[in-house]
Design a protein around this motif. Structure first.
Motif, PDB file in Angstrom:
ATOM      1  N   ALA A 127      45.895  83.901  23.402  1.00 54.79           N
ATOM      2  CA  ALA A 127      45.212  84.888  24.234  1.00 54.79           C
ATOM      3  C   ALA A 127      43.718  84.822  23.961  1.00 54.79           C
ATOM      4  N   SER A 128      42.935  85.053  24.992  1.00 57.52           N
ATOM      5  CA  SER A 128      41.484  85.147  24.857  1.00 57.52           C
ATOM      6  C   SER A 128      41.006  86.303  25.720  1.00 57.52           C
ATOM      7  N   ASN A 129      39.703  86.504  25.736  1.00 59.03           N
ATOM      8  CA  ASN A 129      39.152  87.576  26.565  1.00 59.03           C
ATOM      9  C   ASN A 129      39.224  87.260  28.058  1.00 59.03           C
ATOM     10  N   ASP A 130      39.546  85.994  28.410  1.00 59.74           N
ATOM     11  CA  ASP A 130      39.479  85.633  29.824  1.00 59.74           C
ATOM     12  C   ASP A 130      40.665  84.807  30.320  1.00 59.74           C
ATOM     13  N   ASN A 131      41.846  84.943  29.706  1.00 54.46           N
ATOM     14  CA  ASN A 131      43.001  84.201  30.238  1.00 54.46           C
ATOM     15  C   ASN A 131      44.196  85.101  30.543  1.00 54.46           C
ATOM     16  N   LEU A 132      43.921  86.334  30.917  1.00 50.96           N
ATOM     17  CA  LEU A 132      44.994  87.282  31.191  1.00 50.96           C
ATOM     18  C   LEU A 132      45.901  86.781  32.319  1.00 50.96           C
ATOM     19  N   GLU A 133      45.331  86.150  33.335  1.00 47.09           N
ATOM     20  CA  GLU A 133      46.154  85.667  34.451  1.00 47.09           C
ATOM     21  C   GLU A 133      47.109  84.567  33.989  1.00 47.09           C
ATOM     22  N   ALA A 134      46.648  83.692  33.082  1.00 47.50           N
ATOM     23  CA  ALA A 134      47.525  82.641  32.561  1.00 47.50           C
ATOM     24  C   ALA A 134      48.688  83.246  31.780  1.00 47.50           C
ATOM     25  N   THR A 154      38.392  81.731  15.189  1.00 48.00           N
ATOM     26  CA  THR A 154      37.409  80.723  15.540  1.00 48.00           C
ATOM     27  C   THR A 154      37.476  80.442  17.031  1.00 48.00           C
ATOM     28  N   GLY A 155      36.355  79.977  17.576  1.00 47.94           N
ATOM     29  CA  GLY A 155      36.329  79.582  18.974  1.00 47.94           C
ATOM     30  C   GLY A 155      36.545  80.764  19.900  1.00 47.94           C
ATOM     31  N   ASN A 156      37.342  80.532  20.934  1.00 45.59           N
ATOM     32  CA  ASN A 156      37.543  81.519  21.987  1.00 45.59           C
ATOM     33  C   ASN A 156      38.855  82.275  21.809  1.00 45.59           C
ATOM     34  N   MET A 157      39.292  82.474  20.555  1.00 44.59           N
ATOM     35  CA  MET A 157      40.630  83.016  20.320  1.00 44.59           C
ATOM     36  C   MET A 157      40.621  84.466  19.847  1.00 44.59           C
ATOM     37  N   LEU A 158      39.466  85.088  19.764  1.00 39.50           N
ATOM     38  CA  LEU A 158      39.408  86.488  19.343  1.00 39.50           C
ATOM     39  C   LEU A 158      39.392  87.381  20.578  1.00 39.50           C
ATOM     40  N   VAL A 159      40.387  88.278  20.670  1.00 45.22           N
ATOM     41  CA  VAL A 159      40.442  89.212  21.793  1.00 45.22           C
ATOM     42  C   VAL A 159      39.866  90.545  21.320  1.00 45.22           C
ATOM     43  N   ASP A 160      38.633  90.832  21.740  1.00 44.34           N
ATOM     44  CA  ASP A 160      37.999  92.080  21.319  1.00 44.34           C
ATOM     45  C   ASP A 160      37.558  92.926  22.513  1.00 44.34           C
ATOM     46  N   ASN A 161      37.956  92.519  23.732  1.00 42.45           N
ATOM     47  CA  ASN A 161      37.699  93.327  24.913  1.00 42.45           C
ATOM     48  C   ASN A 161      38.843  94.325  25.070  1.00 42.45           C
ATOM     49  N   PRO A 162      38.572  95.628  24.940  1.00 39.15           N
ATOM     50  CA  PRO A 162      39.666  96.615  24.956  1.00 39.15           C
ATOM     51  C   PRO A 162      40.494  96.584  26.237  1.00 39.15           C
ATOM     52  N   GLU A 163      39.861  96.376  27.386  1.00 42.99           N
ATOM     53  CA  GLU A 163      40.607  96.352  28.642  1.00 42.99           C
ATOM     54  C   GLU A 163      41.525  95.137  28.708  1.00 42.99           C
ATOM     55  N   THR A 164      41.016  93.980  28.268  1.00 43.87           N
ATOM     56  CA  THR A 164      41.844  92.771  28.260  1.00 43.87           C
ATOM     57  C   THR A 164      43.018  92.946  27.302  1.00 43.87           C
ATOM     58  N   LEU A 165      42.740  93.484  26.124  1.00 39.40           N
ATOM     59  CA  LEU A 165      43.793  93.686  25.130  1.00 39.40           C
ATOM     60  C   LEU A 165      44.881  94.594  25.693  1.00 39.40           C
ATOM     61  N   ASP A 166      44.479  95.653  26.349  1.00 36.26           N
ATOM     62  CA  ASP A 166      45.448  96.570  26.950  1.00 36.26           C
ATOM     63  C   ASP A 166      46.266  95.847  28.024  1.00 36.26           C
ATOM     64  N   GLY A 167      45.604  95.008  28.814  1.00 29.55           N
ATOM     65  CA  GLY A 167      46.299  94.273  29.865  1.00 29.55           C
ATOM     66  C   GLY A 167      47.303  93.273  29.322  1.00 29.55           C
ATOM     67  N   ILE A 168      46.965  92.613  28.218  1.00 32.02           N
ATOM     68  CA  ILE A 168      47.880  91.658  27.599  1.00 32.02           C
ATOM     69  C   ILE A 168      49.140  92.374  27.126  1.00 32.02           C
ATOM     70  N   PHE A 169      48.964  93.503  26.448  1.00 28.87           N
ATOM     71  CA  PHE A 169      50.121  94.261  25.957  1.00 28.87           C
ATOM     72  C   PHE A 169      50.940  94.831  27.120  1.00 28.87           C
ATOM     73  N   ARG A 170      50.289  95.144  28.211  1.00 26.51           N
ATOM     74  CA  ARG A 170      50.982  95.716  29.363  1.00 26.51           C
ATOM     75  C   ARG A 170      51.769  94.659  30.136  1.00 26.51           C
ATOM     76  N   ASP A 171      51.215  93.453  30.267  1.00 26.96           N
ATOM     77  CA  ASP A 171      51.734  92.496  31.243  1.00 26.96           C
ATOM     78  C   ASP A 171      52.409  91.263  30.655  1.00 26.96           C
ATOM     79  N   THR A 172      52.405  91.100  29.359  1.00 24.57           N
ATOM     80  CA  THR A 172      52.984  89.877  28.798  1.00 24.57           C
ATOM     81  C   THR A 172      54.472  89.743  29.131  1.00 24.57           C
ATOM     82  N   PRO A 173      54.914  88.536  29.533  1.00 20.68           N
ATOM     83  CA  PRO A 173      56.338  88.326  29.803  1.00 20.68           C
ATOM     84  C   PRO A 173      57.133  87.884  28.579  1.00 20.68           C
TER      85      PRO A 173
END
Length: 446
Positions: A127-134, A154-173
Motif C-alpha cells: 500500500a502507498s499513499n496513491d495506489n488505493l484503486e489498485a 523506505t521509498g513509497n511504502m509509508l502510508v501517512d495520508n489519513p484519508e488514504t489509510l481509512d480508504g484502504i481499511f474500508r475497501d481492501t478485498p
C-alpha cells in the motif's frame, strides 16, 4: 527425484495431538496416515523412529529482496535456506525495487519465484499513499494480503495520508497486515540520541529510539481503523509487552484482529544481547527488554498472539558494520527459525503442539491457504522431520542465505531438522538442499 515415500514410525504432531503413525506420500500429497503401513511398489522408506513429523512451517513474513536488491538476497538462496530450516511456504513483502504496488509488479515476482524458489511462495501487494484503486481491484486469490507500513519505511511504502489509510481499511478485498510504529515519535527520539551521542549511537539505544510508545500508538491506530470498518487485520511483529493487552486470547477462529510475533523476539532481549551482537540484531521494530521477551512468549502460549514468523530481512555484513544511522535494520532468520522456536519447548515455555499451531495451522487459517499447514490425508505433502535429540551448533559456513551470516552463530540448539518435504519431494535430507526442486504458488480459498 522420487515423490513416492513411506515414512515409518514417526511421532506426528498435528491439531493439538501427538501420536505414532506412518505416512504415505504419493503424487505430491499425503495419501495415507495410519499405523502398520507396508511398503508398496517404488516407495522409498524412511525409518523415522525417534523423530517428530510436523507440517511444514508457513512463514507469513519474509523479505527476499528480489527484484532490485539482489546483492543482499534473492529468492533462490533464501528459499534454499527455508528448505534447510523446515519452512515449506513463505509470504514475501512488497518493499522490493520496484515495490509491488500494482498487479503487474506483483505478478512479476510470482514469475521470478516460479523459476527459482525451492519452496512454495506467495507475495503481498503493498500500500502507498496513491495506489488505493489498485488495492480495490486486487483479485482476492492473487495475494495473501495487503501490507500497510504505518510506521517508518523506505521509498513509497509509508502510508501517512489519513484519508488514504481509512480508504484502504474500508475497501481492501483481502486481509490487511501492518507494520506499526509511529514515525514522528521515532524521529524525535533519534534527534535526542544524536544530541547525546553524536554519530556514535550505541546499538542498545535502538529500542529507545524505536520505542515501545511508538509501537503502541501506531498499533492502536490500526486496531481502531479495523474496528471502524470491520477489517480483517493482522498486526505484524509484536515486540512489546505493552501491546499485548490490545489483543484477545483464544483460538484464531472467529477473530477479526490477530497478531504475530517473531522468533528473534522470543530469543533475544536486553542490553547484554545488544552488547554482544551489536547492529547484527538491529531490526524494526526493535528487540526490547528481557521482560518483553518473556511476556511475548507467554502471550504466544496462551493464544493472545496467534502466529510466529521470522521477518527474515538479510543485509550484508559490511552494511551492518556501519554506524547506527547507516547500519540497516533486519536479520536473516529462516534457516534456523524453527529450531529457535523449538528451544522454547525445551525450556518449557511453549508446548510443541502450540508451536505447530502458530507456525503451521494458524497462518493457513488466517490467510485461507488451500490444502497446506496440516497433516491431513489429501493435503499437499509439505512436511518436516525433526530430530529432537540431535543438538546443532550454528556455524557461519553452513548459512545458505546469500548474505552469508546468521545472528544465531555459536548458538547450540537442542534439535535438528532431519528432512524437509515440499509437495512430496524431499528438498532437505539433513545435509544438503535439492535446489532443482520448484515450489508451487500458494492458493487461497476465497
Amino acid at each position: 527425484m522420487t515423490d513416492a515415500w513411506l515414512i515409518k514410525n514417526a511421532e506426528l504432531v498435528n491439531e493439538n495431538k501427538r501420536w505414532k503413525a506412518d505416512v504415505r506420500i504419493r503424487d505430491g500429497k499425503i495419501a495415507t496416515i495410519a499405523q502398520g503401513l507396508v511398503k508398496e511398489r517404488d516407495e522409498e522408506v524412511i525409518d523415522a523412529s525417534g523423530l517428530l513429523l510436523l507440517p511444514g512451517m508457513i512463514d507469513d513474513q519474509v523479505h527476499f529482496r528480489e527484484p532490485g536488491l539482489t546483492q543482499k538476497a534473492d529468492i533462490a538462496h533464501e528459499s534454499a535456506a527455508c528448505a534447510a530450516g523446515g519452512i515449506t511456504s513463505f509470504m514475501e513483502m512488497p518493499n522490493t525495487k520496484p515495490p509491488a504496488l500494482d498487479r503487474e509488479s506483483l505478478e512479476n515476482k510470482y514469475t521470478i519465484a516460479a523459476g527459482s524458489s525451492v519452496v512454495n511462495y506467495a507475495f503481498y501487494m503493498g500500500a502507498s499513499n496513491d495506489n488505493l484503486e489498485a488495492i480495490r481491484s486486487l483479485d482476492p486469490k492473487a495475494a495473501p494480503g495487503v501490507k500497510v507500513f504505518m510506521g517508518a519505511s523506505t521509498g513509497n511504502m509509508l502510508v501517512d495520508n489519513p484519508e488514504t489509510l481509512d480508504g484502504i481499511f474500508r475497501d481492501t478485498p483481502v486481509p490487511i497486515i501492518t507494520h506499526c510504529e509511529d514515525t514522528p515519535m521515532i524521529d524525535a527520539n533519534l534527534a535526542k540520541a544524536h544530541e547525546k551521542y553524536g554519530e556514535d549511537i550505541p546499538a542498545w539505544e535502538h529500542p529507545h529510539i524505536r520505542s515501545r510508545e511508538a509501537c503502541i500508538k501506531s498499533t492502536r491506530l490500526a486496531i481502531s481503523l479495523a474496528k471502524k470498518h470491520n477489517t480483517r487485520l493482522h498486526v505484524l511483529h509484536i515486540s512489546t509487552a505493552d501491546e499485548l493487552a490490545l489483543f484477545e486470547p483464544g483460538p484464531i477462529e472467529g477473530k477479526r484482529i490477530t497478531a504475530e510475533t517473531c522468533v528473534h523476539f522470543l530469543h533475544f532481549g536486553g542490553k547484554a544481547d545488544y552488547d554482544e551482537k551489536g547492529f547484527l540484531i538491529k531490526c524494526n521494530p526493535a528487540i526490547k527488554d528481557e521482560a518483553d521477551r518473556d511476556a511475548i512468549t507467554k502471550a504466544l502460549a496462551e493464544g493472545r498472539l496467534d502466529v510466529l514468523a521470522t521477518d527474515h530481512a538479510p543485509h550484508l555484513l559490511e552494511e551492518k558494520a556501519q554506524k547506527y544511522d547507516k547500519a540497516p535494520s533486519g536479520l536473516p532468520l529462516v534457516q534456523f527459525a524453527l529450531q529457535a522456536a523449538l528451544e522454547r519447548v525445551t525450556e518449557g515455555k511453549l508446548t510443541l503442539e502450540r508451536v505447530v499451531e502458530t507456525v503451521c495451522h494458524n497462518p493457513a487459517k488466517l490467510f485461507s491457504v488451500e490444502h497446506r499447514g496440516f497433516l491431513r490425508e489429501g493435503y499437499s505433502a509439505d512436511l518436516v522431520l525433526v530430530d529432537p535429540n540431535k543438538k546443532h551448533t550454528v556455524t557461519r559456513e553452513e548459512v545458505l542465505s546469500k548474505c552469508g551470516w546468521s545472528p544465531f552463530e555459536g548458538t547450540t540448539f537442542s534439535s535438528s531438522i532431519a528432512a524437509t518435504f515440499v509437495n512430496g519431494k524431499r528438498v532437505w535430507d539433513g545435509k544438503t538442499v535439492d535446489k532443482s526442486n520448484r515450489g508451487e504458488r500458494l492458493t487461497f480459498d476465497r
